[in-house]
Design a protein around this motif. Structure first.
Motif, PDB file in Angstrom:
ATOM      1  N   LEU A   1       0.830  -1.204   0.000  1.00  0.00           N
ATOM      2  CA  LEU A   1       0.000   0.000   0.000  1.00  0.00           C
ATOM      3  C   LEU A   1       0.866   1.255   0.000  1.00  0.00           C
ATOM      4  O   LEU A   1       0.535   2.247  -0.658  1.00  0.00           O
ATOM      5  CB  LEU A   1      -0.921  -0.007   1.216  1.00  0.00           C
ATOM      6  CG  LEU A   1      -1.820  -1.243   1.387  1.00  0.00           C
ATOM      7  CD1 LEU A   1      -2.729  -1.074   2.598  1.00  0.00           C
ATOM      8  CD2 LEU A   1      -2.640  -1.490   0.132  1.00  0.00           C
ATOM      9  N   GLN A   2       1.967   1.225   0.739  1.00  0.00           N
ATOM     10  CA  GLN A   2       2.887   2.361   0.755  1.00  0.00           C
ATOM     11  C   GLN A   2       3.383   2.677  -0.653  1.00  0.00           C
ATOM     12  O   GLN A   2       3.366   3.825  -1.090  1.00  0.00           O
ATOM     13  CB  GLN A   2       4.097   2.048   1.642  1.00  0.00           C
ATOM     14  CG  GLN A   2       3.829   2.050   3.120  1.00  0.00           C
ATOM     15  CD  GLN A   2       5.086   1.741   3.909  1.00  0.00           C
ATOM     16  OE1 GLN A   2       5.087   0.897   4.786  1.00  0.00           O
ATOM     17  NE2 GLN A   2       6.166   2.418   3.588  1.00  0.00           N
ATOM     18  N   GLU A   3       3.850   1.646  -1.354  1.00  0.00           N
ATOM     19  CA  GLU A   3       4.391   1.873  -2.691  1.00  0.00           C
ATOM     20  C   GLU A   3       3.304   2.308  -3.673  1.00  0.00           C
ATOM     21  O   GLU A   3       3.566   3.078  -4.594  1.00  0.00           O
ATOM     22  CB  GLU A   3       5.110   0.621  -3.183  1.00  0.00           C
ATOM     23  CG  GLU A   3       6.371   0.314  -2.397  1.00  0.00           C
ATOM     24  CD  GLU A   3       7.259   1.540  -2.236  1.00  0.00           C
ATOM     25  OE1 GLU A   3       7.809   2.026  -3.238  1.00  0.00           O
ATOM     26  OE2 GLU A   3       7.387   2.031  -1.099  1.00  0.00           O
ATOM     27  N   ALA A   4       2.094   1.809  -3.481  1.00  0.00           N
ATOM     28  CA  ALA A   4       0.983   2.251  -4.329  1.00  0.00           C
ATOM     29  C   ALA A   4       0.744   3.748  -4.146  1.00  0.00           C
ATOM     30  O   ALA A   4       0.521   4.481  -5.120  1.00  0.00           O
ATOM     31  CB  ALA A   4      -0.276   1.465  -3.994  1.00  0.00           C
ATOM     32  N   MET A   5       0.818   4.219  -2.911  1.00  0.00           N
ATOM     33  CA  MET A   5       0.639   5.648  -2.641  1.00  0.00           C
ATOM     34  C   MET A   5       1.743   6.470  -3.299  1.00  0.00           C
ATOM     35  O   MET A   5       1.488   7.520  -3.888  1.00  0.00           O
ATOM     36  CB  MET A   5       0.630   5.872  -1.131  1.00  0.00           C
ATOM     37  CG  MET A   5      -0.606   5.328  -0.434  1.00  0.00           C
ATOM     38  SD  MET A   5      -0.388   5.206   1.369  1.00  0.00           S
ATOM     39  CE  MET A   5      -0.063   6.915   1.805  1.00  0.00           C
ATOM     40  N   VAL A   6       2.988   5.984  -3.206  1.00  0.00           N
ATOM     41  CA  VAL A   6       4.113   6.687  -3.821  1.00  0.00           C
ATOM     42  C   VAL A   6       3.922   6.768  -5.334  1.00  0.00           C
ATOM     43  O   VAL A   6       4.311   7.752  -5.981  1.00  0.00           O
ATOM     44  CB  VAL A   6       5.437   5.980  -3.474  1.00  0.00           C
ATOM     45  CG1 VAL A   6       6.605   6.580  -4.261  1.00  0.00           C
ATOM     46  CG2 VAL A   6       5.717   6.076  -1.983  1.00  0.00           C
ATOM     47  N   MET A   7       3.307   5.749  -5.910  1.00  0.00           N
ATOM     48  CA  MET A   7       3.074   5.686  -7.354  1.00  0.00           C
ATOM     49  C   MET A   7       1.842   6.486  -7.774  1.00  0.00           C
ATOM     50  O   MET A   7       1.491   6.522  -8.948  1.00  0.00           O
ATOM     51  CB  MET A   7       2.938   4.223  -7.790  1.00  0.00           C
ATOM     52  CG  MET A   7       4.217   3.424  -7.580  1.00  0.00           C
ATOM     53  SD  MET A   7       3.980   1.625  -7.531  1.00  0.00           S
ATOM     54  CE  MET A   7       3.652   1.258  -9.245  1.00  0.00           C
ATOM     55  N   GLY A   8       1.158   7.108  -6.816  1.00  0.00           N
ATOM     56  CA  GLY A   8       0.005   7.937  -7.132  1.00  0.00           C
ATOM     57  C   GLY A   8      -1.301   7.180  -7.255  1.00  0.00           C
ATOM     58  O   GLY A   8      -2.287   7.712  -7.768  1.00  0.00           O
ATOM     59  N   LEU A   9      -1.346   5.947  -6.772  1.00  0.00           N
ATOM     60  CA  LEU A   9      -2.553   5.134  -6.837  1.00  0.00           C
ATOM     61  C   LEU A   9      -3.346   5.230  -5.543  1.00  0.00           C
ATOM     62  O   LEU A   9      -2.799   5.505  -4.474  1.00  0.00           O
ATOM     63  CB  LEU A   9      -2.185   3.664  -7.087  1.00  0.00           C
ATOM     64  CG  LEU A   9      -1.443   3.346  -8.377  1.00  0.00           C
ATOM     65  CD1 LEU A   9      -0.922   1.922  -8.336  1.00  0.00           C
ATOM     66  CD2 LEU A   9      -2.344   3.551  -9.586  1.00  0.00           C
TER      67      LEU A   9
END
Length: 354
Positions: free
Chosen positions: A195-203
């Motif tokens: 979820l963290q990486e999804a947020m960083v990717m703008g998702l």
């Protein structure tokens, strides 16, 4: 279309599948011309390589085929780097020096120490321009992976359990394999790495787990810098359709069994495989009801004192109503992801509903 070289990461098949998935996600015009265990070469339409490499987890560098060496603008002094992939780049270095002298440019060669991997990102951090020679063609590096950003985000998060989480790199790869454009769901979110990486990717990121306090702590911390487009649902993913109505894409590593300090016996491994067969089947059966797109999921295989023990993964997938998706020819599913001495062996699948 222009020709680009992608320096693949330590798992080249996984890196190539991720790149192809990215192209498909954003409907990019591309043609794979060549690939091996180091690089992939594509013909590509217009795209932003810096933006792309920030989203990818398995690509070290992106370089564009070039015949023009003047990429230093009005500078009078530069540092440059040249590397050859399975070849000697000394002739290219000599050619560049002639060009630089003609342009009255003070250019200093800054190459890594002998034996260093010239495809790794570290060698591009202190140069103004970098060239790669491959198959008698010269490519200029236009985007480089930044490992320092990963390290800072990984080690500084409030809740970090190294034995219980996947790497940020793998989290990002799974998201890309799922071909998420807007949102991604992790039905076994744990401390929230995916979820963290999804947020960083703008998702937009959604997570489900029986215990969500650790993920909530991490996502609140990360949200201060990146995004607050996340939600957590406390619940059991074997009852997923009662928790979420629909989801665009899924990226997840489900429960993989207990952490083994020593290699388990065949009986112990078989018991875990039996329990996980039930878990995976019930979860996938529920996922089928809500998934609109693709799911990137990790399945386990166990080493035991009497050999390897695995679930009947093909039967689980078929009986739950899914089929395996292969994003690029030459990389078959599943993709193995483990070290030779791993007690737990991971296999990455991309699934889509039948």
């Amino acid at each position: 279309m222009n020709e680009y070289l992608f320096a693949l990461g330590r798992d080249p098949g996984l890196s190539l599948a991720e790149i192809a998935s990215y192209f498909q996600t954003f409907s990019m015009n591309y043609k794979l011309k060549w690939h091996d265990n180091k690089v992939a070469v594509f013909d590509l339409g217009e795209f932003n390589p810096v933006k792309m490499i920030k989203r990818l987890g398995g690509t070290m560098k992106i370089a564009e085929l070039t015949k023009d060496y003047n990429y230093y603008g009005t500078k009078k002094k530069i540092f440059f780097s040249v590397g050859g992939i399975d070849c000697d780049a000394s002739d290219l270095i000599d050619e560049l020096k002639i060009v630089f002298r003609k342009d009255k440019l003070k250019a200093t060669l800054r190459n890594p120490k002998k034996g260093d991997d010239q495809l790794m990102p570290s060698r591009a951090s202190n140069v103004d321009v970098e060239f790669i020679l491959f198959n008698n063609k010269t490519y200029r590096v236009v985007a480089v992976f930044n490992p320092k950003e990963y390290k800072s985000r990984d080690e500084n998060r409030p809740v970090f359990e190294p034995l219980a989480v996947i790497s940020l790199r793998l989290a990002k790869i799974l998201i890309n394999l799922s071909q998420a454009k807007v949102e991604v769901l992790d039905p076994f979110c744990g401390t929230g790495t995916i979820l963290q990486e999804a947020m960083v990717m703008g998702l937009s990121a959604a997570g489900v787990d029986k215990e969500i306090s650790s993920a909530e702590t991490n996502l609140k911390w990360l949200g201060e810098k990146y995004s607050n487009k996340w939600k957590l649902i406390k619940g059991d993913s074997t009852k997923l359709s009662s928790l979420v109505e629909n989801v665009e894409a899924v990226a997840t590593e489900p429960y993989m069994g207990p952490y083994w300090k020593t290699i388990p016996t065949a009986e112990e491994a078989q018991e875990i495989a039996k329990r996980l067969t039930k878990l995976y089947f019930e979860f996938l059966s529920e996922l089928k009801k809500v998934l609109k797109g693709k799911a990137a999921i990790i399945f386990p295989r166990f080493r035991s004192t009497s050999g390897r023990v695995a679930m009947d993964i093909d039967a689980i997938i078929k009986n739950a109503g899914f089929k395996i998706y292969q994003p690029v020819k030459g990389v078959s599913m599943p993709i193995p992801y483990y070290e030779p001495d791993s007690k737990l062996e991971r296999f990455i699948y991309i699934l889509e509903p039948l």
